[in-house]
Design a protein around this motif. Structure first.
Motif, short mmCIF file in Angstrom:
data_model
loop_
_atom_site.label_atom_id
_atom_site.label_comp_id
_atom_site.label_asym_id
_atom_site.label_seq_id
_atom_site.Cartn_x
_atom_site.Cartn_y
_atom_site.Cartn_z
N ASN A 88 9.53 25.30 43.79
CA ASN A 88 8.87 25.96 45.53
C ASN A 88 9.53 27.03 45.64
OD1 ASN A 88 7.00 23.37 46.30
ND2 ASN A 88 8.31 22.54 46.80
N VAL A 89 10.83 26.97 45.82
CA VAL A 89 12.19 27.48 45.88
C VAL A 89 11.73 29.39 45.03
CG1 VAL A 89 14.43 29.53 46.72
CG2 VAL A 89 13.61 26.18 46.34
N ILE A 90 11.61 29.17 43.87
CA ILE A 90 11.30 29.99 43.09
C ILE A 90 9.74 31.05 43.22
CG2 ILE A 90 10.77 30.85 40.85
CD1 ILE A 90 11.97 28.38 39.88
N ALA A 91 8.96 30.30 44.14
CA ALA A 91 7.38 31.14 43.90
C ALA A 91 7.64 30.81 45.55
CB ALA A 91 6.05 29.28 43.98
N PHE A 92 9.00 31.11 46.45
CA PHE A 92 9.12 31.29 48.13
C PHE A 92 9.58 32.64 47.59
CE2 PHE A 92 10.61 30.85 51.75
CZ PHE A 92 11.21 31.34 52.67
N LEU A 93 10.05 32.65 46.63
CA LEU A 93 10.89 33.87 46.23
C LEU A 93 10.02 34.99 46.18
CD1 LEU A 93 13.91 35.02 46.53
CD2 LEU A 93 14.23 34.89 44.17
N PHE A 94 9.31 34.61 44.86
CA PHE A 94 8.40 35.46 44.33
C PHE A 94 7.86 36.45 44.61
CE2 PHE A 94 4.07 36.35 42.30
CZ PHE A 94 4.29 37.26 41.59
N THR A 95 6.39 35.29 46.01
CA THR A 95 5.86 36.39 47.37
C THR A 95 6.59 36.70 47.52
OG1 THR A 95 4.74 33.97 46.99
CG2 THR A 95 4.44 34.95 48.79
N ALA A 96 8.20 36.92 48.14
CA ALA A 96 8.62 37.22 49.43
C ALA A 96 9.30 39.05 49.00
CB ALA A 96 10.16 36.50 49.60
N CYS A 97 9.78 38.69 47.45
CA CYS A 97 10.12 39.74 46.60
C CYS A 97 8.70 40.36 47.17
CB CYS A 97 10.32 39.73 45.60
SG CYS A 97 11.93 39.06 45.36
N ALA A 98 7.39 40.08 46.85
CA ALA A 98 6.11 40.92 46.49
C ALA A 98 5.84 41.49 47.68
CB ALA A 98 5.09 40.40 45.76
N GLU A 165 7.62 22.20 55.23
CA GLU A 165 7.17 22.44 53.62
C GLU A 165 7.43 23.95 54.11
OE1 GLU A 165 5.49 24.92 51.08
OE2 GLU A 165 5.92 22.67 50.76
N LYS A 166 8.67 24.97 54.10
CA LYS A 166 8.81 26.14 53.98
C LYS A 166 7.77 27.29 52.86
CE LYS A 166 14.05 26.27 54.89
NZ LYS A 166 15.03 26.77 54.02
N GLU A 266 16.69 21.83 48.35
CA GLU A 266 15.83 21.78 46.72
C GLU A 266 14.32 21.79 47.27
OE1 GLU A 266 17.73 19.01 44.52
OE2 GLU A 266 19.74 19.56 44.48
N GLY A 267 14.05 23.04 47.57
CA GLY A 267 12.71 23.07 47.82
C GLY A 267 12.12 22.09 49.78
N ASN A 268 11.53 20.80 49.08
CA ASN A 268 11.06 20.35 50.20
C ASN A 268 12.01 19.17 50.76
OD1 ASN A 268 9.12 21.28 50.89
ND2 ASN A 268 8.09 20.33 49.02
N ILE A 302 16.04 13.15 52.36
CA ILE A 302 17.09 13.34 51.66
C ILE A 302 16.71 12.54 50.11
CG2 ILE A 302 19.15 12.43 51.23
CD1 ILE A 302 19.63 12.08 54.05
N SER A 303 16.71 12.87 48.73
CA SER A 303 16.67 12.53 47.53
C SER A 303 17.93 12.75 46.66
CB SER A 303 15.96 14.00 46.93
OG SER A 303 17.33 14.60 46.31
N GLU A 304 19.35 13.18 47.79
CA GLU A 304 20.30 11.73 46.69
C GLU A 304 21.74 12.58 47.02
OE1 GLU A 304 21.49 11.94 41.92
OE2 GLU A 304 21.85 13.33 42.97
N VAL A 305 22.44 11.44 47.97
CA VAL A 305 23.56 12.43 48.17
C VAL A 305 24.30 11.68 47.62
CG1 VAL A 305 25.41 12.02 50.54
CG2 VAL A 305 22.98 12.66 50.40
#
Lengths: 318, 179
Positions: A88-98, A165-166, A266-268, A302-305
């Motif tokens: 999710n974060v990768i998709a987000f970063l890609f969009t932000a750069c464009a 969902e950021k 980590e994403g969501n 929370i997925s894991e602590v």
């Protein structure tokens, strides 16, 4: 190798997420129709060209979101023991750069035409036997392009808030910028019709500033996530209170003297470590298992602590 | 979002637009061409290109041809006197773009290059000819106007539509394309 447990999203959140996926499909096809509509009415106008390029770019975020949603469903495996949530974060970063790059392009383009001082020409258009100024056709297309993002943006914002969902949250901001852009272009074209030759380019310049600012904010946000910045609320943009809440909960346990928690996004989902200073070492292993259970059920994100016992917390957290 | 604070310029333009829409011509010109030409002088740039524009080298005779005839119609409709300016095509386009001439006629065919140089009307007719390789080339014919004179553009476009240039007088039927 230890592979992380599969994160199970709560059912009511999954319902919201499914709605978001549907909404982003609708959003994508609306934006596609706008790209087509503007293309046919574009003509010579600077603001119109700016709006069109921005509309093409806005096809990216819903697509990126939908692809990321598809990939992130995969459970953690041997190659990716931490799971796939960060896609999710990768998709987000890609969009932000464009988005940022487009903003800069618009700024340069509109500044150049302001300095060039070449007035915009908008000619005639014939519709069902009536000849009218093409500016009116452009304005009609722009108004059409403003309505869906206005409605969809509101729906996105509401749903994305529920689902933490950021990407969609940022996309809602894009929707907002989108309809504002269209309104600015309408005003630019009205200005051109009044003989204010610079109105069109000036409107494009303001749009450019807006897009650049949006791009910058989004890049910062995405880079922050990739850098394991502490979790921020997607609503307020301020740091989450969650780590402090977890610490309180842990310290409320009999066997815990002190606790210190760090989390990352980590994403969501959220993950991290909790360092605890046990008051006594009796039944430590089962206590830790219970504490982990407690912490991981405090918040659905929370997925894991991982709980780490330490002898002296003041030194561990330095 | 703090939108109201970030769009002061747009608010100013919108206000001006509303004040303007009441009385004035819309769309309007940057340099008031329509107002100046009406019952005044129409400055026409001409470049020899038969049968669209036919001039003699000295520029002593009245220009003739499809577009020259039509410009006389335009002047008549606006009760304007015509001032002919003889120039090579490239200079003519530059003068028109700068607004030193009100209209440029030279049998111009719409191309990307010419579109950049001056504001063009929509094609008023299209001719086609066979190239040596057997392909048919379409040539959309346009007139050149100054940049940003949107009111003037509409005036010219409306007359082009109401009284189209008489291509049938000068072109053989085989040369006349679809309108």
């Amino acid at each position: 190798m230890n592979i992380r447990r599969t994160y199970r999203i709560p059912e009511n959140r999954q319902v919201v997420l499914n709605k978001l996926i549907k909404l982003q499909w609708v959003n994508f096809f609306f934006r596609l129709s706008i790209v087509a509509a503007i293309y046919f009415a574009m003509g010579n106008s600077q603001a119109m060209k700016a709006a069109w390029l921005e509309d093409i770019l806005t096809l990216g975020p819903p697509l990126a979101f939908l692809i990321a949603m598809h990939i992130q469903k995969r459970p953690p495996d041997k190659s990716y023991p931490y799971g796939y949530h960060r896609v999710n974060v990768i998709a987000f970063l890609f969009t932000a750069c464009a988005l940022f790059a487009l903003g800069l392009f618009l700024l340069v383009d509109s500044t150049t035409s302001l300095l060039e001082a070449k007035p915009t020409s908008i000619g005639a258009e014939t519709f069902y036997g009536h000849t009218l100024w093409a500016g009116w056709v452009m304005i009609a297309a722009l108004v059409y392009s403003a309505i869906p993002p206005f409605i969809l943006g509101r729906m996105q914002e509401k749903l994305a808030r529920h689902a933490h969902e950021k990407t969609v949250m940022a996309d809602a901001k894009i929707s907002k910028a989108d309809w504002m852009t269209a309104v600015a272009s309408v005003i630019g074209i009205l200005g051109v019709g009044m003989g204010l030759w610079w109105a069109d380019a000036a409107a494009a310049l303001i749009i450019g500033l807006d897009v650049t600012r949006d791009g910058y904010t989004n890049i910062r946000e995405a880079v922050g996530d990739l850098m394991d910045r502490r979790p921020h609320s997607s609503e307020t943009g301020k740091p989450e209170e969650l780590p402090a809440l977890l610490e309180q909960q842990l310290m409320a346990l009999d066997w815990v003297e002190r606790a210190s928690v760090r989390l990352r996004e980590e994403g969501n989902v959220l993950s991290g470590e909790a360092f605890v200073e046990p008051a006594c070492d009796k039944d430590l292993t089962s206590n830790i298992v219970q504490a982990q259970h407690l912490v991981e059920n405090t918040d659905w994100r929370i997925s894991e602590v991982v709980i780490m016992p330490v002898t002296d917390l003041t030194r561990a957290s330095d | 979002m703090e939108a109201e604070g970030r769009y002061p310029l747009l608010v100013v333009i919108l206000t001006l637009a509303l004040l303007h829409l009441g009385g004035c011509r819309y769309p309007n010109d940057v340099a008031d061409t329509t107002e100046r030409v009406t019952a005044g002088t129409l400055r026409v740039g001409v470049a020899h290109n038969p049968p669209w524009v036919i001039t003699d080298h000295e520029g002593t005779k009245e220009p003739a041809g499809i577009e020259a005839d039509w410009v006389r119609d335009l002047a008549e409709a606006l009760s304007a006197k015509i001032e002919w300016h003889h120039q090579p095509q490239l200079e003519l386009l530059e003068s028109v773009a700068k607004g030193n001439l009100d209209i440029g006629i030279a049998g111009l065919v719409k191309t990307a290059q010419i579109s950049k140089m001056a504001a063009l009307t929509r094609p008023y007719t299209q001719t086609s000819h066979h190239r040596s390789d057997g392909n048919i080339v379409n040539e959309p014919h346009v007139l050149a106007l100054p940049h940003g004179e949107n009111g003037w553009m509409m005036t010219v476009e409306r007359l082009l539509e109401a009284r189209p240039p008489r291509t049938d007088v000068w072109l053989a039927p085989s040369e006349q394309g679809a309108q």
